[in-house]
Design an enzyme around this catalytic site. Structure first.
Site, PDB file in Angstrom:
ATOM      1  N   LYS A 198       0.842  -1.194   0.000  1.00  0.00           N
ATOM      2  CA  LYS A 198       0.000   0.000   0.000  1.00  0.00           C
ATOM      3  C   LYS A 198       0.874   1.240   0.000  1.00  0.00           C
ATOM      4  O   LYS A 198       1.551   1.553   0.970  1.00  0.00           O
ATOM      5  CB  LYS A 198      -0.921   0.057   1.220  1.00  0.00           C
ATOM      6  N   GLU A 272      10.115   0.865  10.394  1.00  0.00           N
ATOM      7  CA  GLU A 272      11.124   1.912  10.188  1.00  0.00           C
ATOM      8  C   GLU A 272      10.396   3.222  10.399  1.00  0.00           C
ATOM      9  O   GLU A 272       9.550   3.603   9.607  1.00  0.00           O
ATOM     10  CB  GLU A 272      11.712   1.788   8.777  1.00  0.00           C
ATOM     11  N   CYS A 306      13.269  10.607   6.917  1.00  0.00           N
ATOM     12  CA  CYS A 306      13.206  10.109   8.291  1.00  0.00           C
ATOM     13  C   CYS A 306      14.577  10.181   8.964  1.00  0.00           C
ATOM     14  O   CYS A 306      14.669  10.352  10.171  1.00  0.00           O
ATOM     15  CB  CYS A 306      12.657   8.698   8.320  1.00  0.00           C
ATOM     16  N   GLU A 406      10.193  15.560  15.630  1.00  0.00           N
ATOM     17  CA  GLU A 406      10.538  15.410  14.225  1.00  0.00           C
ATOM     18  C   GLU A 406       9.700  16.404  13.410  1.00  0.00           C
ATOM     19  O   GLU A 406       8.474  16.332  13.397  1.00  0.00           O
ATOM     20  CB  GLU A 406      10.233  13.982  13.765  1.00  0.00           C
TER      21      GLU A 406
END
Ligand code: ADP
Length: 807
Positions: A198, A272, A306, A406
């Site tokens: 997906k 992850e 990331c 983040e």
């Protein structure tokens, strides 16, 4: 920065301004038109309409223009895709490794053949620059399939004793749409699995184009299926009973949801997740290179990475110089249309992300951070595009939101440090642990600091470099599992022996009836002295609750009392393990010596241990002796492994060495089954210790005395305090406390199916790596099941350290 008027040659010479250098969108637009700008899911080798017909628009973030309508997958679409993957599985697995390898090779060739289409389509759908999609994303995608064509070919020889897991559900984010597909699909197929993927809702197009190319390249129907849609589609995929593995890249928040949703289902899981990676500049670094590194660290892909180096840590003496150089460099960055080949920074993916970046930047200003943006920041021609200028914050407190959260945008916060130790402390002051970058001309310093950084990837004098031959993945809240390299292949394989296990016929026991906490009478001082104790921080310790429970022999005879450890005891044991760093710092040779010594001391008391086992389990004399002898042997096995289970230098195609180092988790919890109470305990504890972990163990609740008898053996074996801690009591009660404990980095559990589920579920919050038996029984005497490299692999995670060479 885009400029529409074409300047004269004279004006160009005077200003040295770049003119626009647009790439044609024609190929991509033609492909979209061929599909009438409307896509279904890709299932069983063809596009199919969504069952309930719902669709949504995917747009170009550079101007908001609609590119196409794509399908919003529902449960029925997901089900059809999983079925297609299940149906394709037997024939795909029946192919020879060579045949599968040819398929992966063909995929790589097709990516190269269609590189321009894919690069343009990716730039349009994501808003990133063509310079990056053309030079980084798409070449790496091809490289990934080539590399994994090799693993497909070598699977049976290089991974003997392992087999593919089955149907893999894979969910990916929008920041590197096709590259993340490659990272997931290539190893899954190479291992012999089939896939339902997906893509992210903002960027589904290259996945659909790839699926179509795969069919064109002859990949058998149903081996790769793509279902598009948003988080609801992802959730439906994760919930599907037909999966054997879930691989996810995305936010830590969704990672937690997926851990909970998959708990106890016997799935393999790799996550992850987010990051807040440090970029450390020491005073002897080549500062110009370091500044160029910052550009790649945080302005690559608009900072929507990331592993972006979003925390700049600079040694105080060079901080002013670095900031000055950085500001000057920021002036020359160019931001604008993705298809303009002279752009450094493209558009942010979506309004929601732009809002998030803006909000965090405002918050950072309010917290007193000093904000710098280049002089051109306000004059970017937006044309309806979602642009955010490169931003540098200084004077930021390490605890501020800007330094901890983040941001996932082109925003870097800068802080200073004085000593290497302070740099390491600041760098590790985050709940994440994905990547880190270290800049110094001193190789001693770089290689001293790199292992101390709690991150899965460390780049020395480079940043954001990736390759299929190297593993990538996180520590702590950045998730677990690796993608790429040999370590990444294991995520799509399982030991064959695991598949052969049968469930326990008799449910594993807790503490005997009537001994539940509070039910037994508190025992007085005198009685406690006759009771076995806990073993914490190298000393015998009384349980916090001062309760014990009876240990009964096979014939019901009362053999003694074991302490009923509680959550306080677990916390004390974890604290002792946390402090027991001497064991992790010991050399592998020293660890081996201690394990050999332990084995010898156990051997010297073999008679005593054999008698204890017989009394507890009712085993025949020969069988009890066999268990002690096997335990001694097992200790020898792991003593032998201690300095042999080592890393690799990955063959990445750059002028560098990529050191793949297996590192211990730190503090590990090990929860043991009832059967073979000495051998199972040794089989689980010894590999964890051999790799340098400090262990908090829960021995068999039913027959704990084999483990508590070990105290004297441990005391005479030079095991440093805190290396091994033993808490007796109810298995599942103690396991739940350990699973929830934030300072336990990894956990093994061998017990009931329910207990396994609880451990996986309770670990979701702190995202520790778990290995549970799902209620299946292992034969501890069988060396294939009871020992081996899978135990060592599970006792470590691989850190990849990239060290470039050459002047
Ligand atoms: P990001 O903000 O980086 O996009 P997300 O974690 O929200 O991170 O999204 C990553 C991927 O996970 C996307 O494909 C998204 O659709 C999907 N996703 C979002 N929520 C869920 C969920 N609850 N279950 C499964 N997948 C989800």
């Amino acid at each position: 920065m885009s400029s529409t008027a074409t300047p004269s040659v004279k004006a160009i010479f005077e200003s040295m301004e770049y003119g626009p250098a647009p790439e044609s969108a024609e190929l991509a637009q033609a492909w979209l038109m061929r599909h009438e700008r409307s896509f279904g899911h890709f299932v069983g080798g063809r596009f199919v309409d969504p069952v309930d017909g719902e669709r949504f628009a995917t747009t170009h973030p550079g101007d908001g223009a609609e590119l196409a309508q794509v399908a919003q997958g529902g449960a029925a679409d997901v089900d059809a895709a999983v079925r297609a993957a299940q149906e394709a599985l037997p024939a795909w697995q029946a192919l020879t490794p060579f045949a599968r390898s040819r398929h992966l090779y063909a995929l790589a060739r097709h990516v190269q053949k269609h590189a321009r289409l894919l690069a343009v389509l990716e730039a349009l759908d994501n808003g990133k620059t063509l310079r990056e999609t053309r030079d980084i994303d798409i070449p790496l995608v091809a490289r990934h399939f080539y590399h994994h064509a090799g693993w497909a070919q070598l699977r049976d020889s290089e991974f003997a004793g392992y087999e593919p897991v089955g149907v893999c559900g894979q969910i990916i984010p929008w920041n590197f749409p096709l590259l993340m597909l490659a990272w997931k699909v290539a190893p899954a197929l190479a291992a012999g699995n089939t896939v339902v993927l997906k893509p992210a809702e903002f960027t589904p197009l290259t996945a659909l184009a790839f699926a179509e190319m795969a069919a064109e390249a002859g990949l058998p129907e149903g081996v790769l299926n793509v279902v598009t849609g948003d988080g609801r589609t992802g959730a439906a995929l994760v919930a599907h009973e037909g999966l054997a593995k879930v691989a996810f890249t995305g936010s830590t928040e969704v990672g937690r949801i997926i851990r909970q949703a998959t708990a106890g289902r016997g799935l393999k899981l790799s996550l992850e997740l987010g990051g807040k990676s440090p970029f450390i500049v020491f005073d002897d670094a080549d500062l110009d290179s370091a500044v160029e590194g910052v550009v790649d660290a945080i302005w690559f892909n608009q900072g929507e990475v990331c592993c972006a180096g979003s925390r700049l840590l600079v040694q105080e003496s060079v901080a002013a110089a670095v900031e000055e150089k950085l500001r000057a460099r920021m002036e020359t960055l160019r931001e604008g249309p993705s298809l303009d080949k002279a752009m450094d920074i493209g558009a942010i993916i979506a309004p929601v992300q732009l809002d998030k970046i803006t909000r965090l930047v405002e918050q950072c200003k309010a917290e007193g951070g000093r904000c710098y943006q280049p002089s051109w920041a306000q004059s970017v021609t937006r044309d309806g595009g979602l642009y955010f200028p490169p931003t540098l914050f200084s004077e930021v407190a390490p605890s501020s939101a800007a330094a901890q959260e983040e941001i996932f945008g082109p925003v870097i916060v800068s802080m200073t440090f004085r000593t290497p130790a302070e740099a390491v402390e600041l760098a590790n002051n985050t709940r994440y642990g994905l990547a880190a970058s270290v800049w110094t001309e001193n190789v001693n310093l770089a290689l001293d600091v790199a292992p101390k950084l709690e991150a899965g990837v460390v780049w020395v004098n480079c940043t954001n470099v990736f390759d299929a031959a190297s593993g990538f993945g996180g520590y702590r809240e950045s998730g677990y599992g690796r993608e790429g390299g040999r370590e990444g292949m294991y995520e799509y394989l399982k030991p064959s022996w695991e598949a052969r296990l049968e469930p326990y016929r008799e449910a594993p026991s807790g503490v005997p009836d009537g001994a539940a906490l509070g039910a037994g009478a508190p025992v007085g001082e005198e009685a406690i002295d006759r009771t076995a104790k806990l073993y914490i921080g190298g000393k015998q310790a009384r349980p916090d609750g001062a309760y014990s429970y009876p240990v009964l022999g096979a014939d019901g005879v009362h053999l003694g009392e074991a302490p009923l450890g509680n959550r306080k005891d677990v916390r004390n044991a974890v604290e002792a393990a946390r402090k027991g760093t001497a064991w992790t710092k010991a050399t592998a040779h020293n660890r081996a010596q201690v394990l050999y010594y332990l084995a010898e001391n156990l051997d010297a008391r073999a008679g005593e241990f054999g008698a204890r086992l017989r009394a507890m389990t009712g085993a025949r004399k020969a069988d009890a002796e066999r268990e002690v002898a096997a335990s001694v042997q097992r200790l020898f096995t792991y003593a032998a492994h201690a300095d042999k289970y080592d890393g690799a230098v990955h063959a990445t195609p750059l002028r560098n060495v990529t050191l793949a180092m297996p590192e211990p988790w730190g503090v590990m919890a090990v929860v043991c089954p009832d059967e073979a109470p000495l051998l199972a305990f040794v089989s689980l504890v010894a590999p964890a210790l051999a790799m340098g972990n400090r262990v908090v163990s829960v021995p068999s609740p039913r027959w704990p005395l084999a483990a508590t008898d070990l105290y004297q053996v441990l005391d005479t074996s030079d095991l440093p305090a805190g290396a091994l801690n033993i808490v007796t009591g109810d298995r599942d009660e103690l396991a739940a406390v350990l699973a929830k404990h934030a300072d336990v980095a990894a956990m093994w559990y061998v017990g009931s199916a329910e207990g396994s589920t609880a451990v996986e579920r309770e670990s979701a919050d702190n995202l520790k790596a778990t290995w549970v038996n799902f209620g299946d029984r292992r034969d501890w005497f069988d060396p294939e099941q009871g020992e081996g490299r899978e135990y060592l692999r599970r006792a470590t995670h691989v850190k990849n350290i990239w060290v470039p060479y050459g002047e």
